[in-house]
Motif scaffolding. Structure first.
Motif, PDB file in Angstrom:
ATOM      1  N   ASP A 248      -7.382  -6.833  16.681  1.00 26.47           N
ATOM      2  CA  ASP A 248      -7.339  -6.247  15.341  1.00 26.47           C
ATOM      3  C   ASP A 248      -6.748  -7.198  14.301  1.00 26.47           C
ATOM      4  OD1 ASP A 248      -8.154  -4.047  16.836  1.00 26.47           O
ATOM      5  OD2 ASP A 248      -6.169  -3.125  16.863  1.00 26.47           O
ATOM      6  N   ASP A 252     -10.614  -3.688  12.529  1.00 25.36           N
ATOM      7  CA  ASP A 252     -10.177  -2.753  13.562  1.00 25.36           C
ATOM      8  C   ASP A 252     -11.346  -2.430  14.484  1.00 25.36           C
ATOM      9  OD1 ASP A 252      -9.017  -0.882  15.159  1.00 25.36           O
ATOM     10  OD2 ASP A 252      -8.625   0.592  13.588  1.00 25.36           O
ATOM     11  N   THR A 273      -4.490  -2.639  13.155  1.00 20.77           N
ATOM     12  CA  THR A 273      -4.327  -1.627  14.190  1.00 20.77           C
ATOM     13  C   THR A 273      -3.962  -0.268  13.588  1.00 20.77           C
ATOM     14  OG1 THR A 273      -3.722  -3.214  15.895  1.00 20.77           O
ATOM     15  CG2 THR A 273      -2.910  -0.983  16.182  1.00 20.77           C
ATOM     16  N   SER A 274      -4.574   0.780  14.097  1.00 21.01           N
ATOM     17  CA  SER A 274      -4.362   2.135  13.590  1.00 21.01           C
ATOM     18  C   SER A 274      -3.107   2.764  14.181  1.00 21.01           C
ATOM     19  CB  SER A 274      -5.566   3.011  13.939  1.00 21.01           C
ATOM     20  OG  SER A 274      -5.625   3.214  15.356  1.00 21.01           O
TER      21      SER A 274
END
Length: 410
Positions: A248, A252, A273-274
């Motif tokens: 990422d 993403d 990144t989530s």
């Protein structure tokens, strides 16, 4: 008074930064460190060392209130390579993107051409000074990746050079196979075929030669897809090798969640990144490796999800990402400063990130703090406050560095 064993080496007159607790520096004033063999046998107040233990110590070294910390751990480097990419640095300053440079045959591929052309001795001679610079910056443990060979012979040559560097400098080197770094020219348009070559040829050969401690991949639009990355991970884990991932960085693609799903050691870069992926990392114990040198050199603006990592308790390591294209950084202390100034880490978080959490990102539980039973990897600094390790931009390194209880610097 303690009944400490006979010390092979006793260091007195120290201020210890133990990092022994979950929070805080764990500072001990007027302290001592005792080594037995390669390990710490005592870390505490000098008053806790008996007179007999002091007189029976094989070697005693006295310091003038010097700061002692765990030796630094650089857990993500690409420092074995040939050539330079300074012209690309100029291109990026003129507005050309990293993606456009790679598409034009530059980027990783240009380093691949130079590295393939260098024999082992030439590659060792080119790479050793970079490792020595990190050593004199306070690093006792380095991770070194392959990934600039992209064929069996060249990848193994890079890994052999990495091991030679560790032996030459007397430090710990962990080798990571990064054959899934870029698509070599002979596989143009055939990325699936190259991944099969990695899984069936390069990885087994490197493993059979005893040259691999972990396996990495570049999961990105200009690298390899999540499904191709899964294939690499499956091949690695079939051989009993841990995995980690360049995840990422530019977009993403779910890389951090993917490596966490496989119980990976670390997800590295992670700018995109989530929050859901961070939660997955926390559940699986995957370390976040922050690489502010690449963030700076690429002039990125998307910050890693620092607050989410804190909220979910994901350990944050800090590393140089030393490489010829996007992070020509030869100081882990400077990386610590950048992590503070760019990512807003605290100096304590940065120090933990370059010691305890960096060791964890390599699967090493025997270093990164100052407490009995751990390796005697210790740096002695001419500093007053541990925050100075992240405060100064440059300057002298440690006055003494011990690796496994033996001095290698100073």
């Amino acid at each position: 008074m303690s009944t400490a064993p006979r010390f092979d080496r006793l260091l007195c007159g120290l201020r210890l930064v133990t990092l022994a607790d979950a929070q805080g520096y764990g500072l001990i004033e007027d302290a001592a460190l005792g080594f037995v063999g390669e390990h710490i046998a005592y870390a505490g107040p000098l008053s806790g060392v008996s007179a007999a233990a002091r007189t029976q110590a094989r070697e005693i070294e006295c310091f003038d209130n010097a700061l002692a910390t765990p030796a630094l751990v650089d857990c993500h480097t690409h420092l074995v390579f040939a050539g330079t990419r300074a012209p690309e640095f100029e291109q990026r300053l003129q507005g050309v993107s990293y993606t456009d440079i790679a598409a034009a045959g530059g980027g990783i591929r240009s380093t691949v051409r130079a590295t393939r052309a260098a024999d082992e001795d030439a590659l060792f001679a080119a790479s050793l000074p970079r490792a020595r610079a990190l050593l004199h910056d306070g690093c006792a443990t380095l991770e070194i990746k392959s990934g600039y060979g992209l064929d069996v012979d060249s990848e193994l040559r890079m890994l052999r050079v990495a091991r030679r560097i560790g032996a030459a400098l007397g430090i710990s080197v962990r080798t990571t196979l990064l054959a899934a770094h870029a698509l070599p020219p002979e596989f143009d348009g055939r990325s699936d075929a190259y991944i099969e070559h990695v899984c069936s040829e390069i990885l087994p050969a490197a493993h059979a030669a005893g040259l691999v401690d972990a396996v990495d991949a570049f999961c990105e639009g200009i690298g390899f897809s999540p499904e191709q990355t899964r294939r690499v991970f499956a091949a690695a884990q079939a051989l009993g090798l841990p995995v980690k991932l360049h995840a990422d960085q530019l977009s993403d693609l779910g890389g951090a969640a993917l490596v966490a799903e496989h119980g990976g050691l670390s997800a590295d870069h992670i700018e995109f990144t989530s929050d859901a992926a961070v939660q997955r990392m926390a559940e699986r114990g995957t370390v976040a490796v922050l690489l502010p040198g690449a963030f700076l050199c690429l002039r990125e603006t998307r910050l890693p999800p620092i607050e989410s990592l804190r909220t979910h308790g994901v350990p944050m390591a800090v590393s140089t990402d030393c490489n010829p294209g996007t992070s020509p950084l030869l100081s882990l202390r400077l990386a610590m400063n950048l992590a503070c100034t760019l990512f807003r880490l605290t100096p304590e978080e940065a120090l933990r990130g370059a010691t305890l959490h960096a060791a964890r990102a390599l699967g090493l539980k025997d270093r990164g703090a100052l407490r009995p039973g751990l390796r005697a990897d210790v740096a002695i600094w001419p500093l007053q406050d541990p925050a100075e390790l992240s405060y100064w931009l440059g300057g002298a390194g440690p006055e003494r560095l011990y690796v496994g209880g033996a001095p290698v610097v100073g």
